[in-house]
Motif scaffolding. Sequence first.
Motif, PDB file in Angstrom:
ATOM      1  N   ILE A 198     -26.341  13.962  14.528  1.00  0.00           N
ATOM      2  CA  ILE A 198     -25.317  13.885  15.568  1.00  0.00           C
ATOM      3  C   ILE A 198     -24.669  15.241  15.785  1.00  0.00           C
ATOM      4  CG2 ILE A 198     -23.420  13.285  14.013  1.00  0.00           C
ATOM      5  CD1 ILE A 198     -22.603  11.293  16.264  1.00  0.00           C
ATOM      6  N   GLU A 199     -24.807  16.143  14.780  1.00  0.00           N
ATOM      7  CA  GLU A 199     -24.197  17.463  14.887  1.00  0.00           C
ATOM      8  C   GLU A 199     -24.734  18.257  16.074  1.00  0.00           C
ATOM      9  OE1 GLU A 199     -24.927  16.000  12.141  1.00  0.00           O
ATOM     10  OE2 GLU A 199     -23.053  16.087  11.001  1.00  0.00           O
ATOM     11  N   SER A 222     -27.338  24.293  10.883  1.00  0.00           N
ATOM     12  CA  SER A 222     -27.246  23.034  10.142  1.00  0.00           C
ATOM     13  C   SER A 222     -26.812  23.352   8.725  1.00  0.00           C
ATOM     14  CB  SER A 222     -28.591  22.313  10.134  1.00  0.00           C
ATOM     15  OG  SER A 222     -29.458  22.981   9.251  1.00  0.00           O
ATOM     16  N   PHE A 223     -26.782  22.312   7.930  1.00  0.00           N
ATOM     17  CA  PHE A 223     -26.395  22.498   6.525  1.00  0.00           C
ATOM     18  C   PHE A 223     -27.398  23.406   5.830  1.00  0.00           C
ATOM     19  CE2 PHE A 223     -27.447  18.278   7.946  1.00  0.00           C
ATOM     20  CZ  PHE A 223     -26.257  17.946   8.566  1.00  0.00           C
ATOM     21  N   ASN A 224     -28.576  23.480   6.394  1.00  0.00           N
ATOM     22  CA  ASN A 224     -29.617  24.276   5.755  1.00  0.00           C
ATOM     23  C   ASN A 224     -29.302  25.768   5.774  1.00  0.00           C
ATOM     24  OD1 ASN A 224     -31.077  22.058   5.141  1.00  0.00           O
ATOM     25  ND2 ASN A 224     -32.315  22.132   7.007  1.00  0.00           N
ATOM     26  N   GLN A 252     -30.525 -12.015  30.847  1.00  0.00           N
ATOM     27  CA  GLN A 252     -29.587 -10.891  30.875  1.00  0.00           C
ATOM     28  C   GLN A 252     -29.482 -10.252  29.497  1.00  0.00           C
ATOM     29  OE1 GLN A 252     -25.731 -11.866  32.370  1.00  0.00           O
ATOM     30  NE2 GLN A 252     -26.473 -12.216  34.454  1.00  0.00           N
ATOM     31  N   PHE A 253     -29.453 -11.088  28.512  1.00  0.00           N
ATOM     32  CA  PHE A 253     -29.365 -10.596  27.142  1.00  0.00           C
ATOM     33  C   PHE A 253     -30.539  -9.670  26.842  1.00  0.00           C
ATOM     34  CE2 PHE A 253     -29.983 -10.937  22.563  1.00  0.00           C
ATOM     35  CZ  PHE A 253     -28.694 -10.836  22.082  1.00  0.00           C
ATOM     36  N   ASN A 254     -31.733 -10.125  27.216  1.00  0.00           N
ATOM     37  CA  ASN A 254     -32.932  -9.324  26.972  1.00  0.00           C
ATOM     38  C   ASN A 254     -32.943  -8.028  27.771  1.00  0.00           C
ATOM     39  OD1 ASN A 254     -34.147 -10.975  25.090  1.00  0.00           O
ATOM     40  ND2 ASN A 254     -34.979 -12.311  26.675  1.00  0.00           N
ATOM     41  N   ALA A 255     -32.262  -8.028  28.901  1.00  0.00           N
ATOM     42  CA  ALA A 255     -32.220  -6.812  29.711  1.00  0.00           C
ATOM     43  C   ALA A 255     -31.222  -5.813  29.126  1.00  0.00           C
ATOM     44  CB  ALA A 255     -31.842  -7.163  31.145  1.00  0.00           C
ATOM     45  N   VAL A 256     -30.110  -6.323  28.667  1.00  0.00           N
ATOM     46  CA  VAL A 256     -29.043  -5.445  28.176  1.00  0.00           C
ATOM     47  C   VAL A 256     -29.400  -4.832  26.815  1.00  0.00           C
ATOM     48  CG1 VAL A 256     -26.670  -5.428  27.321  1.00  0.00           C
ATOM     49  CG2 VAL A 256     -27.224  -6.618  29.438  1.00  0.00           C
ATOM     50  N   LEU A 257     -30.049  -5.642  26.001  1.00  0.00           N
ATOM     51  CA  LEU A 257     -30.250  -5.253  24.610  1.00  0.00           C
ATOM     52  C   LEU A 257     -30.938  -3.899  24.398  1.00  0.00           C
ATOM     53  CD1 LEU A 257     -29.955  -5.995  21.658  1.00  0.00           C
ATOM     54  CD2 LEU A 257     -32.197  -7.081  21.813  1.00  0.00           C
ATOM     55  N   PRO A 258     -32.132  -3.669  25.016  1.00  0.00           N
ATOM     56  CA  PRO A 258     -32.782  -2.373  24.775  1.00  0.00           C
ATOM     57  C   PRO A 258     -31.940  -1.205  25.260  1.00  0.00           C
ATOM     58  CG  PRO A 258     -34.170  -3.799  26.130  1.00  0.00           C
ATOM     59  CD  PRO A 258     -32.935  -4.561  25.855  1.00  0.00           C
ATOM     60  N   LEU A 259     -31.293  -1.390  26.416  1.00  0.00           N
ATOM     61  CA  LEU A 259     -30.419  -0.331  26.932  1.00  0.00           C
ATOM     62  C   LEU A 259     -29.376   0.042  25.888  1.00  0.00           C
ATOM     63  CD1 LEU A 259     -29.617  -1.336  30.609  1.00  0.00           C
ATOM     64  CD2 LEU A 259     -30.853   0.660  29.753  1.00  0.00           C
ATOM     65  N   LEU A 260     -28.749  -0.977  25.394  1.00  0.00           N
ATOM     66  CA  LEU A 260     -27.661  -0.763  24.453  1.00  0.00           C
ATOM     67  C   LEU A 260     -28.181  -0.163  23.145  1.00  0.00           C
ATOM     68  CD1 LEU A 260     -24.577  -1.600  24.539  1.00  0.00           C
ATOM     69  CD2 LEU A 260     -25.267  -3.161  22.726  1.00  0.00           C
ATOM     70  N   ALA A 261     -29.267  -0.744  22.638  1.00  0.00           N
ATOM     71  CA  ALA A 261     -29.778  -0.298  21.341  1.00  0.00           C
ATOM     72  C   ALA A 261     -30.225   1.159  21.411  1.00  0.00           C
ATOM     73  CB  ALA A 261     -30.930  -1.191  20.904  1.00  0.00           C
ATOM     74  N   VAL A 262     -30.949   1.503  22.481  1.00  0.00           N
ATOM     75  CA  VAL A 262     -31.455   2.870  22.578  1.00  0.00           C
ATOM     76  C   VAL A 262     -30.314   3.856  22.753  1.00  0.00           C
ATOM     77  CG1 VAL A 262     -32.818   4.445  23.987  1.00  0.00           C
ATOM     78  CG2 VAL A 262     -33.730   2.195  23.406  1.00  0.00           C
ATOM     79  N   SER A 263     -29.341   3.510  23.607  1.00  0.00           N
ATOM     80  CA  SER A 263     -28.264   4.483  23.779  1.00  0.00           C
ATOM     81  C   SER A 263     -27.414   4.591  22.518  1.00  0.00           C
ATOM     82  CB  SER A 263     -27.414   4.171  25.011  1.00  0.00           C
ATOM     83  OG  SER A 263     -27.154   2.804  25.102  1.00  0.00           O
ATOM     84  N   MET A 264     -27.270   3.470  21.838  1.00  0.00           N
ATOM     85  CA  MET A 264     -26.543   3.547  20.566  1.00  0.00           C
ATOM     86  C   MET A 264     -27.262   4.478  19.593  1.00  0.00           C
ATOM     87  SD  MET A 264     -25.250  -0.298  19.779  1.00  0.00           S
ATOM     88  CE  MET A 264     -25.216  -0.104  18.010  1.00  0.00           C
ATOM     89  N   ALA A 265     -28.585   4.367  19.561  1.00  0.00           N
ATOM     90  CA  ALA A 265     -29.354   5.187  18.634  1.00  0.00           C
ATOM     91  C   ALA A 265     -29.259   6.661  18.999  1.00  0.00           C
ATOM     92  CB  ALA A 265     -30.807   4.730  18.626  1.00  0.00           C
ATOM     93  N   MET A 266     -29.313   6.945  20.313  1.00  0.00           N
ATOM     94  CA  MET A 266     -29.270   8.346  20.725  1.00  0.00           C
ATOM     95  C   MET A 266     -27.902   8.955  20.466  1.00  0.00           C
ATOM     96  SD  MET A 266     -31.753   8.785  23.944  1.00  0.00           S
ATOM     97  CE  MET A 266     -30.821   7.983  25.195  1.00  0.00           C
ATOM     98  N   ILE A 267     -26.868   8.219  20.895  1.00  0.00           N
ATOM     99  CA  ILE A 267     -25.520   8.751  20.734  1.00  0.00           C
ATOM    100  C   ILE A 267     -25.110   8.776  19.267  1.00  0.00           C
ATOM    101  CG2 ILE A 267     -23.100   8.391  21.303  1.00  0.00           C
ATOM    102  CD1 ILE A 267     -24.067   7.047  23.865  1.00  0.00           C
ATOM    103  N   GLY A 268     -25.585   7.774  18.533  1.00  0.00           N
ATOM    104  CA  GLY A 268     -25.126   7.646  17.159  1.00  0.00           C
ATOM    105  C   GLY A 268     -25.880   8.510  16.168  1.00  0.00           C
ATOM    106  N   GLY A 269     -26.897   9.236  16.663  1.00  0.00           N
ATOM    107  CA  GLY A 269     -27.585  10.147  15.768  1.00  0.00           C
ATOM    108  C   GLY A 269     -28.660   9.495  14.922  1.00  0.00           C
ATOM    109  N   ALA A 270     -29.320   8.453  15.481  1.00  0.00           N
ATOM    110  CA  ALA A 270     -30.411   7.846  14.729  1.00  0.00           C
ATOM    111  C   ALA A 270     -31.680   8.671  14.859  1.00  0.00           C
ATOM    112  CB  ALA A 270     -30.670   6.425  15.210  1.00  0.00           C
ATOM    113  N   TYR A 271     -31.822   9.333  15.994  1.00  0.00           N
ATOM    114  CA  TYR A 271     -33.048  10.103  16.226  1.00  0.00           C
ATOM    115  C   TYR A 271     -32.905  11.550  15.755  1.00  0.00           C
ATOM    116  CZ  TYR A 271     -34.062   6.279  19.474  1.00  0.00           C
ATOM    117  OH  TYR A 271     -34.263   5.071  20.049  1.00  0.00           O
ATOM    118  N   TRP A 272     -31.734  12.089  15.922  1.00  0.00           N
ATOM    119  CA  TRP A 272     -31.488  13.471  15.525  1.00  0.00           C
ATOM    120  C   TRP A 272     -30.080  13.538  14.935  1.00  0.00           C
ATOM    121  CZ3 TRP A 272     -33.054  12.623  20.799  1.00  0.00           C
ATOM    122  CH2 TRP A 272     -32.010  12.186  21.600  1.00  0.00           C
TER     123      TRP A 272
END
Lengths: 310, 369
Positions: free
Chosen positions: B305-306, B105-107, B283-303
Motif C-alpha cells: 500500500i506504500e 521501500s523497507f529494503n 445484483q449481489f453477483n454484479a457488485v461483489l467482484p467490483l467491490l472485492a477487486v477494488s478492495m484488494a487494489m486499494i487495500g494493498g493485496a496486490y502491491w
Amino acid sequence: MIELVDLTKKFKQMYAVKNLNMFIERGEIVGLLGPNGAGKSTAISMLSSLVEPTGGDVRFDNKSILKNPAAFRKIVGMVPQNIALYTDLTAEENLLFFGRIYRLGGKELNRKVDEVLEQIGLTDRRKDVVKNFSGGMQRRLNIGVAMLHDPEMLIMDEPTVGIDPQSRNYILETVKRLNEERGMTVLYTSHYMEEVEFLCDRIYIMDKGNLIASGTKDEIKQILSSEKTILIRADRINGKFVEALEQHSLINRVTIGEKEVTILVPREANVFSEIIKLAESTGLELLSVDNKTPTLEDVFLHLTGRALRD
Amino acid sequence: MIGILLAKLKSFIRNPWTFLIFTGMSMFFAFIFGGANVDKAYVPIHAVNDEIKDSFIGQQIEEQEGFQFSWMTEDELKEKIETGNAEIGVILQENDFNIIVGVDSFNTSLVQQIILGIYHEKKEREQILLAAGQDVSDKGNILSEMDQVMERPIFNLESASFRGEGAFVYDNSLHRIFGFSLFFVIYTIAYNVLPILTEKRDGIWDRMILSPLKKSEMYVANLLYSFITGYFQVLVIFSMFRYVIGVDFHGRFLETLLLLIPYVFSVVALTILISAIVKNSQQFNAVLPLLAVSMAMIGGAYWPIEIVESKLLLMLAKINPLTYGMEVLQGAAVYGYPLEELLFPISILILMGVVMTGLGIHLMERRHI
Ligand SMILES: Nc1ncnc2c1ncn2[C@@H]1O[C@H](COP(=O)(O)OP(=O)(O)OP(=O)(O)O)[C@@H](O)[C@H]1O
Ligand SMILES: [Mg+2]
C-alpha cells in the motif's frame, strides 16, 4: 377460526391487497383464486404473520395475531409458492431438518418423517438429493415439509404450478384426504379454477388486490345466472368479425383467443344464427359454435372482462 | 441453531466446488506471483572495476542471504530500475558505494546497512594488516589465521534480532500469500452469505420464522457458518504454504492464524451488509467482484500500500477492511511487531464488523420483516 378484517397492504403507492375480508372455519377447504399479481401471496403472508399489514387485522379465535403470532404459528403449516427446500440435501434430510426446527427429535421425528414420506409418496426416493427430483416430486416434498408438526391448518400457495397432471392429481387427492381423514383446515391458493372447484367448499376470488366475489361454488355460479357463455372456434379469427361481435347489441363481452372467441350473452337470447351470419359477412371460416356450461372461469371473465390466465 | 449449521455443512460437503475453486485460485496466484525465489528480493549491483567484484567486498556480497544480488553493467542496472524491474540498485566503488532508489521501500535501508557493514569490515581488516606491521609477504597468512581464530572464539557471543537470520524485510512471498488469501476469501465468504438471499426468496426463511426457532438463532447460525468456511479457507491456504511449500512465516504462523479472525469477521459483516442492500442475487453477483477487486487494489493485496499515492485512494483505504487485514498480518509475520502494536487495526476490524453486521441485519429486517 381465522378472520381477516379490512386487511390492507400497500407497497409504495400500490395496493397489493385492499380491504380484504375473509373467514375460514375449522375443517373447511377454502379456495383463494386470482390471476398473477392479484395479491394472493401477499394476503397469505399477512394471514400467516410473515408480513406486517398496512392496515386491518388478522384474528385467530377472536384474538389478533399481529401482536402475538405464537399461538397461531404453532398450528399452521405453510406451503410457500416457491420450492423452499435445501436442494443439495436429500428428501429425508430436508424433512429431518425442518422437523428439528419444530423441536421434534428422536423416535418421534423418525416416525413423523416416515409418515410424511408415505403421504407424499416419496418413501422409495427418500435418499435422493432434491436437486435431482422432478418438479412434481419437489412440489410434493414442499408440501410434506409443512405437515411435519401436525398442523391444524395448512396454507398452500399455488402448490401445483408447473407440474405434470399426474403429480397434480396426487396433490389434490392428498389435500382432500387430509381434510376428510384428519379434519385439516386448508386455505388453497391457485389460479386454476378446476382445482378450486374440485377441492373447495367456499371460494374467494381476488383481482388487483380487491375481493371481487366470494361464497360457495353454487353461489358464485349464480352470479352468472343471467348470462351464458358461447365459445366460437375458427381457423383464423379476423378483426372484422370481432368488431362486428363487439358492436352487436345482444353481446355483452368479447374475449379473444388465438383460434377462439368467447362471448357472454343474456341467458334467453338465441344468437347462433346471428353469429353464423356475421361470420359469413366477414369471411370467417367457422369451425364450431358451442354453448358452454358456466365455470368459475366464466365468472371471473364476467366480473373482470379478462381471462384468469393469460 | 446447530441444526442449521449441520444442514449447511452437509450442503457444503455435497457441493464444495466454490470453496475449492477459490482456495485453489488463491494458492495459484500467490504461488505464481510470489515468485520462485520466495524469500529474496532482487537487487542489481555494479562495481566500477572488476577488482572490487573479486575482492573481499564482492565475496561478502555474494554470501548475503537476504537479497539476491546480481552483477551487471551500470547501464543495465539503471535500465532495470527505470523499467521497474528492480526497486533499488547498488554501485560499488573502492571505498564508497551508491544506492540508486527506484521505489523506496523497507529494503532500501536494509541494503544500505548490509553494504555499509561490509565496507566497515573491509576497513577493519586493512587496519589489522596495518597494525601487524610492514611484513607484506605474510599478508595473506595473517588474515586467514584471523578468520580461523574468529571461527573458534574464546568467548562465544551470540546475538539474534527478531527478524531472524539474514536480514530482509519486504517479503514478497508472504505479501502475496496474504494478499491473495484476503482477496479470495472475500468471494468464499460472500458465496456463503448469498444463500441467505435465495433462502429468503424461496421461503425457507419464512418456514423458519413460523417455527419455534428464534430470529437470533437464524442469524447467528448463518454468520457462524460463513465465518467458519471463510476461516477454514485461509487456514488451508496458509497451512499449505507453511507445511507443503515451506514458506517462512518467521515463527509467527500461529499468531497469523489468530490475527485472521477479526479480518474474516469483518468480511462476513461486509457481505451481510451488501446482501441487505442489494435487491436480489443477480445484483449481489454484479457488485461483489467490483467491490472485492477494488478492495484488494486499494487495500494493498496486490502491491504494498506504500506505493499508493492518490489522497482519495488512501482515504478509501482507511475504510477498507482489507487494508487493516494486510496491516495486521504483515505487522505480525513480516515486521514482527508485538501484539500491542497491532491492537489498533484489530480494533478497527472488530468495530467495522460489529457496525456492519448490525446495520446489515437491521436493513434486512426492515425490508423483509
Ligand atoms: N415486496 C414487494 N414489494 C413491492 N411490490 C410487491 C411486493 N410483493 C408483492 N408486490 C406486488 O403486489 C402485487 C401482488 O403480488 P402477489 O405476489 O401477492 O400476487 P399473487 O396473487 O400471489 O400473484 P402470483 O399468482 O403471480 O403469485 C403484485 O403487483 C406485486 O408486484
Ligand atoms: Mg403468489
